[in-house]
Design a protein around this motif. Structure first.
Motif, PDB file in Angstrom:
ATOM      1  N   GLY A   1       0.774  -1.227   0.000  1.00 40.40           N
ATOM      2  CA  GLY A   1       0.000   0.000   0.000  1.00 40.40           C
ATOM      3  C   GLY A   1       0.808   1.281   0.000  1.00 40.40           C
ATOM      4  N   MET A   2       2.143   1.203   0.018  1.00 46.18           N
ATOM      5  CA  MET A   2       2.964   2.411   0.075  1.00 46.18           C
ATOM      6  C   MET A   2       2.939   3.166  -1.245  1.00 46.18           C
ATOM      7  SD  MET A   2       7.033   2.865   0.932  1.00 46.18           S
ATOM      8  CE  MET A   2       6.920   2.212   2.597  1.00 46.18           C
ATOM      9  N   GLN A   3       2.912   4.472  -1.137  1.00 47.50           N
ATOM     10  CA  GLN A   3       3.035   5.364  -2.278  1.00 47.50           C
ATOM     11  C   GLN A   3       4.147   6.381  -2.001  1.00 47.50           C
ATOM     12  OE1 GLN A   3       1.133   5.473  -5.512  1.00 47.50           O
ATOM     13  NE2 GLN A   3       1.436   3.432  -4.648  1.00 47.50           N
ATOM     14  N   PRO A   4       4.627   7.078  -3.011  1.00 45.61           N
ATOM     15  CA  PRO A   4       5.687   8.057  -2.768  1.00 45.61           C
ATOM     16  C   PRO A   4       5.264   9.113  -1.749  1.00 45.61           C
ATOM     17  CG  PRO A   4       5.445   7.663  -5.118  1.00 45.61           C
ATOM     18  CD  PRO A   4       4.291   6.979  -4.445  1.00 45.61           C
ATOM     19  N   ASP A   5       6.224   9.604  -1.010  1.00 43.97           N
ATOM     20  CA  ASP A   5       6.004  10.657  -0.031  1.00 43.97           C
ATOM     21  C   ASP A   5       5.955  11.996  -0.776  1.00 43.97           C
ATOM     22  OD1 ASP A   5       6.434  12.754   1.855  1.00 43.97           O
ATOM     23  OD2 ASP A   5       7.370  11.345   3.251  1.00 43.97           O
ATOM     24  N   ASP A   6       4.779  12.607  -0.808  1.00 41.31           N
ATOM     25  CA  ASP A   6       4.604  13.850  -1.569  1.00 41.31           C
ATOM     26  C   ASP A   6       5.514  14.960  -1.064  1.00 41.31           C
ATOM     27  OD1 ASP A   6       2.693  12.693  -3.196  1.00 41.31           O
ATOM     28  OD2 ASP A   6       0.992  13.388  -1.990  1.00 41.31           O
ATOM     29  N   ASP A   7       5.709  15.029   0.244  1.00 40.52           N
ATOM     30  CA  ASP A   7       6.547  16.083   0.799  1.00 40.52           C
ATOM     31  C   ASP A   7       8.004  15.892   0.406  1.00 40.52           C
ATOM     32  OD1 ASP A   7       6.466  18.489   2.225  1.00 40.52           O
ATOM     33  OD2 ASP A   7       7.213  17.528   4.039  1.00 40.52           O
ATOM     34  N   THR A   8       8.459  14.641   0.382  1.00 43.67           N
ATOM     35  CA  THR A   8       9.819  14.363  -0.074  1.00 43.67           C
ATOM     36  C   THR A   8       9.975  14.745  -1.536  1.00 43.67           C
ATOM     37  OG1 THR A   8      10.208  12.602   1.539  1.00 43.67           O
ATOM     38  CG2 THR A   8      11.495  12.520  -0.478  1.00 43.67           C
ATOM     39  N   LEU A   9       8.974  14.420  -2.354  1.00 42.29           N
ATOM     40  CA  LEU A   9       9.011  14.797  -3.774  1.00 42.29           C
ATOM     41  C   LEU A   9       9.122  16.312  -3.928  1.00 42.29           C
ATOM     42  CD1 LEU A   9       6.270  12.425  -5.205  1.00 42.29           C
ATOM     43  CD2 LEU A   9       8.713  12.315  -5.721  1.00 42.29           C
ATOM     44  N   ARG A  10       8.394  17.038  -3.109  1.00 37.78           N
ATOM     45  CA  ARG A  10       8.410  18.501  -3.195  1.00 37.78           C
ATOM     46  C   ARG A  10       9.759  19.065  -2.758  1.00 37.78           C
ATOM     47  NH1 ARG A  10       7.743  22.402   0.498  1.00 37.78           N
ATOM     48  NH2 ARG A  10       7.171  20.904   2.125  1.00 37.78           N
ATOM     49  N   LEU A  11      10.273  18.561  -1.644  1.00 36.78           N
ATOM     50  CA  LEU A  11      11.492  19.129  -1.075  1.00 36.78           C
ATOM     51  C   LEU A  11      12.733  18.758  -1.868  1.00 36.78           C
ATOM     52  CD1 LEU A  11      10.625  18.615   2.676  1.00 36.78           C
ATOM     53  CD2 LEU A  11      10.878  20.807   1.505  1.00 36.78           C
TER      54      LEU A  11
ATOM     55  N   HIS B   1       8.170  12.055   8.881  1.00 35.34           N
ATOM     56  CA  HIS B   1       8.163  11.202   7.695  1.00 35.34           C
ATOM     57  C   HIS B   1       8.532   9.773   8.076  1.00 35.34           C
ATOM     58  CE1 HIS B   1       7.955  14.569   4.770  1.00 35.34           C
ATOM     59  NE2 HIS B   1       8.516  15.218   5.774  1.00 35.34           N
ATOM     60  N   ASN B   2       7.849   8.812   7.481  1.00 37.41           N
ATOM     61  CA  ASN B   2       8.309   7.445   7.632  1.00 37.41           C
ATOM     62  C   ASN B   2       9.598   7.305   6.842  1.00 37.41           C
ATOM     63  OD1 ASN B   2       8.439   4.473   6.478  1.00 37.41           O
ATOM     64  ND2 ASN B   2       7.400   4.444   8.453  1.00 37.41           N
ATOM     65  N   VAL B   3      10.655   6.872   7.507  1.00 37.01           N
ATOM     66  CA  VAL B   3      11.984   6.875   6.897  1.00 37.01           C
ATOM     67  C   VAL B   3      12.046   5.979   5.668  1.00 37.01           C
ATOM     68  CG1 VAL B   3      14.377   6.143   7.283  1.00 37.01           C
ATOM     69  CG2 VAL B   3      13.223   7.585   8.961  1.00 37.01           C
ATOM     70  N   ILE B   4      11.466   4.795   5.747  1.00 37.20           N
ATOM     71  CA  ILE B   4      11.531   3.893   4.592  1.00 37.20           C
ATOM     72  C   ILE B   4      10.748   4.463   3.420  1.00 37.20           C
ATOM     73  CG2 ILE B   4      10.798   1.617   3.744  1.00 37.20           C
ATOM     74  CD1 ILE B   4      11.717   0.446   6.384  1.00 37.20           C
ATOM     75  N   GLN B   5       9.597   5.055   3.669  1.00 36.95           N
ATOM     76  CA  GLN B   5       8.836   5.671   2.586  1.00 36.95           C
ATOM     77  C   GLN B   5       9.617   6.820   1.955  1.00 36.95           C
ATOM     78  OE1 GLN B   5       5.270   7.715   3.734  1.00 36.95           O
ATOM     79  NE2 GLN B   5       4.367   7.600   1.679  1.00 36.95           N
ATOM     80  N   ALA B   6      10.253   7.651   2.794  1.00 39.01           N
ATOM     81  CA  ALA B   6      11.033   8.769   2.265  1.00 39.01           C
ATOM     82  C   ALA B   6      12.209   8.270   1.431  1.00 39.01           C
ATOM     83  CB  ALA B   6      11.527   9.648   3.420  1.00 39.01           C
ATOM     84  N   LEU B   7      12.931   7.267   1.928  1.00 35.89           N
ATOM     85  CA  LEU B   7      14.089   6.750   1.197  1.00 35.89           C
ATOM     86  C   LEU B   7      13.667   6.043  -0.086  1.00 35.89           C
ATOM     87  CD1 LEU B   7      16.184   5.416   4.207  1.00 35.89           C
ATOM     88  CD2 LEU B   7      16.732   7.384   2.766  1.00 35.89           C
ATOM     89  N   ALA B   8      12.552   5.321  -0.035  1.00 38.47           N
ATOM     90  CA  ALA B   8      12.046   4.669  -1.254  1.00 38.47           C
ATOM     91  C   ALA B   8      11.662   5.720  -2.286  1.00 38.47           C
ATOM     92  CB  ALA B   8      10.849   3.785  -0.915  1.00 38.47           C
ATOM     93  N   THR B   9      11.087   6.819  -1.831  1.00 40.32           N
ATOM     94  CA  THR B   9      10.730   7.904  -2.743  1.00 40.32           C
ATOM     95  C   THR B   9      11.969   8.483  -3.403  1.00 40.32           C
ATOM     96  OG1 THR B   9       8.788   8.442  -1.389  1.00 40.32           O
ATOM     97  CG2 THR B   9       9.590  10.152  -2.887  1.00 40.32           C
ATOM     98  N   LEU B  10      13.018   8.701  -2.620  1.00 43.08           N
ATOM     99  CA  LEU B  10      14.254   9.250  -3.167  1.00 43.08           C
ATOM    100  C   LEU B  10      14.939   8.263  -4.103  1.00 43.08           C
ATOM    101  CD1 LEU B  10      15.442  10.902   0.140  1.00 43.08           C
ATOM    102  CD2 LEU B  10      14.961  12.145  -1.980  1.00 43.08           C
ATOM    103  N   ALA B  11      14.962   6.990  -3.724  1.00 48.57           N
ATOM    104  CA  ALA B  11      15.579   5.974  -4.591  1.00 48.57           C
ATOM    105  C   ALA B  11      14.823   5.849  -5.904  1.00 48.57           C
ATOM    106  CB  ALA B  11      15.608   4.638  -3.869  1.00 48.57           C
ATOM    107  N   TYR B  12      13.539   6.080  -5.860  1.00 51.28           N
ATOM    108  CA  TYR B  12      12.689   5.980  -7.058  1.00 51.28           C
ATOM    109  C   TYR B  12      12.774   7.226  -7.933  1.00 51.28           C
ATOM    110  CZ  TYR B  12       8.196   6.700  -9.492  1.00 51.28           C
ATOM    111  OH  TYR B  12       7.215   7.005 -10.408  1.00 51.28           O
ATOM    112  N   ALA B  13      12.747   8.427  -7.301  1.00 54.43           N
ATOM    113  CA  ALA B  13      12.508   9.638  -8.077  1.00 54.43           C
ATOM    114  C   ALA B  13      13.630  10.659  -8.077  1.00 54.43           C
ATOM    115  CB  ALA B  13      11.232  10.312  -7.564  1.00 54.43           C
ATOM    116  N   ALA B  14      14.584  10.566  -7.134  1.00 50.22           N
ATOM    117  CA  ALA B  14      15.629  11.591  -7.084  1.00 50.22           C
ATOM    118  C   ALA B  14      16.506  11.521  -8.328  1.00 50.22           C
ATOM    119  CB  ALA B  14      16.477  11.423  -5.832  1.00 50.22           C
ATOM    120  N   PRO B  15      16.806  12.663  -8.943  1.00 46.34           N
ATOM    121  CA  PRO B  15      17.605  12.639 -10.177  1.00 46.34           C
ATOM    122  C   PRO B  15      19.077  12.323  -9.949  1.00 46.34           C
ATOM    123  CG  PRO B  15      17.122  14.900  -9.518  1.00 46.34           C
ATOM    124  CD  PRO B  15      16.339  14.016  -8.591  1.00 46.34           C
ATOM    125  N   ARG B  16      19.558  12.478  -8.721  1.00 46.21           N
ATOM    126  CA  ARG B  16      20.969  12.235  -8.435  1.00 46.21           C
ATOM    127  C   ARG B  16      21.121  11.300  -7.248  1.00 46.21           C
ATOM    128  NH1 ARG B  16      23.602  16.125  -6.389  1.00 46.21           N
ATOM    129  NH2 ARG B  16      21.837  17.388  -5.708  1.00 46.21           N
TER     130      ARG B  16
END
Length: 407
Positions: free
Chosen positions: A62-72, A141-156
């Motif tokens: 059920g996890m989805q990307p962390d919107d706040d992490t995506l924004r920041l 922030h849930n740490v695993i959700q935030a890190l999964a979001t970064l691993a998925y979407a961060a450009p660097r």
């Protein structure tokens, strides 16, 4: 057969296939299909690191990307906070008073930690105060959700985020913290003193001997972990981080290049004295002269422990705030020197403009990339010297305005 199952041994196919189905079935209607594919594709890396299918499914269902992490993560930090504003907040009277209360409340624990790790208690306490205001805000922030979001979407730094994510999964699987309690910053820093998972793995300590290295709910574990981190990076027991100093008239500001190392006694021969008028207690200690705001602000001779603090957060303002807060917690007073607050630091776009103007005037600094390195500082010093200014190498709005006047 899906991409997760194709890479697994037959003995675990059924379990993981069920997990994959459960993850898919539990996704909301507005699910991000790219994130779903990331979760499926990341499983082999997690499995290779020893993460079980049970843990993986329990975490990601059920996890989805962390919107706040995506924004920041996509927010460009265009403006730089002046160091004096940073210090006003970081070493406020309220934070000092709260820290002194914590020093009394956890005095026995801190005494034992100091004895065990050889790190002065006020430094450990100051980092706690800086990182989460003594546990007042550890991130939501849930740490695993935030890190999964970064691993998925961060450009660097994709490999960095993936490594941190695998480590965080291992922390949960080992039972050090429940997944739902694993809160931290949008970038994955965790607990009372904000460790990244890899730092937790390398340095977290079990102070109370319960088999868990719990930096989220055990304050003694968190403080011991911080002391262990500083110890492993070379903390010098019983020594301070640095001294605020006064420079003599006519001082050669080329000596304040951020690299030149001399003993305190040798700096004294250049006419440098402590701001409070006292002698240096150990003249043989080595130090580097640092002017965070150039000649328009206070000057400091920084010792080894200052650079150990920077290993925690590689920013001069942060390390200065930790050191100054530590001093205030044990009775020290405010800084003696004043900041000339009109000498505001430059934003990145303003820095690039300054670099272009320096190049145009014949003071070569290389590409106008908005980043201040040794070449840019040398160019600034040369320009300042040519115009009869103090050659401190400090980039400010005042310097940029002067360059603009020169055409």
């Amino acid at each position: 057969m899906n991409s997760v199952c194709r890479r697994l041994k037959p003995a675990v196919l059924g379990t993981v296939a069920a997990a994959a189905v459960l993850i898919t079935a539990s996704l909301p209607a507005e699910a991000d299909p790219g994130f779903d594919r990331f979760v499926r594709g990341f499983w082999p890396k997690a499995q290779a690191a020893g993460v079980s299918a049970q843990t993986y499914n329990a975490v990601f269902t059920g996890m989805q990307p962390d919107d706040d992490t995506l924004r920041l993560m996509s927010k460009q930090s265009e403006f730089v906070k002046p160091i004096w504003e940073y210090l006003d907040s970081a070493v406020s009277d309220t934070r000092v008073e709260k820290g002194r209360e914590m020093l009394r409340e956890y005095g026995a624990v801190l005494q034992q930690i100091e004895a065990r790790y050889g790190v002065d208690r006020e430094a450990v306490l100051a980092i706690w105060g800086m990182e989460t205001n003594y546990g007042g805000f550890m991130g939501k922030h849930n740490v695993i959700q935030a890190l999964a979001t970064l691993a998925y979407a961060a450009p660097r730094r994709k490999s960095f985020w993936e490594k941190e994510l695998v480590t965080a999964l291992g922390v949960v699987q080992a039972g050090h913290v429940r997944f739902q309690d694993m809160e931290g910053s949008w970038a994955g820093a965790m607990g009372h003193t904000q460790f990244m998972p890899s730092s937790w793995k390398a340095y977290a300590a079990d102070y109370n001997g319960d088999g868990r290295r719990d930096i989220w709910t055990s304050i003694p574990d968190a403080l011991a972990s911080t002391a262990n981190y500083l110890n492993k990076h070379g903390w010098q027991t019983g020594k301070t981080w640095g001294y605020e100093v006064k420079l003599p008239a006519g001082f050669d500001y080329h000596l304040a290049d951020g690299d030149k190392t001399l003993s305190l006694g040798e700096w004294g021969r250049y006419g440098i004295r402590r701001s409070n008028g006292k002698d240096f207690p150990r003249p043989s200690d080595n130090a580097i002269l640092v002017l965070p705001a150039g000649a328009s602000g206070p000057a400091f001779l920084m010792l080894k422990n200052f650079y150990v603090i920077k290993r925690y957060n590689n920013a001069t303002a942060y390390a200065l705030a930790v050191g100054h807060l530590a001093d205030r917690l044990i009775g020290g007073g405010p800084l003696e020197g004043d900041w000339s607050r009109e000498h505001l630091p430059l934003s990145r776009s303003e820095t690039a403009e300054m670099q272009a103007l320096l190049n145009r005037h014949g003071f070569s600094v290389g590409t106008a990339d908005g980043k201040i390195g040794p070449a840019t500082r040398r160019g600034i010093r040369a320009y300042q010297k040519s115009r009869g200014m103090i050659p401190d190498g400090y980039a400010s709005v005042v310097l940029l305005a002067r360059l603009k006047l020169d055409g």
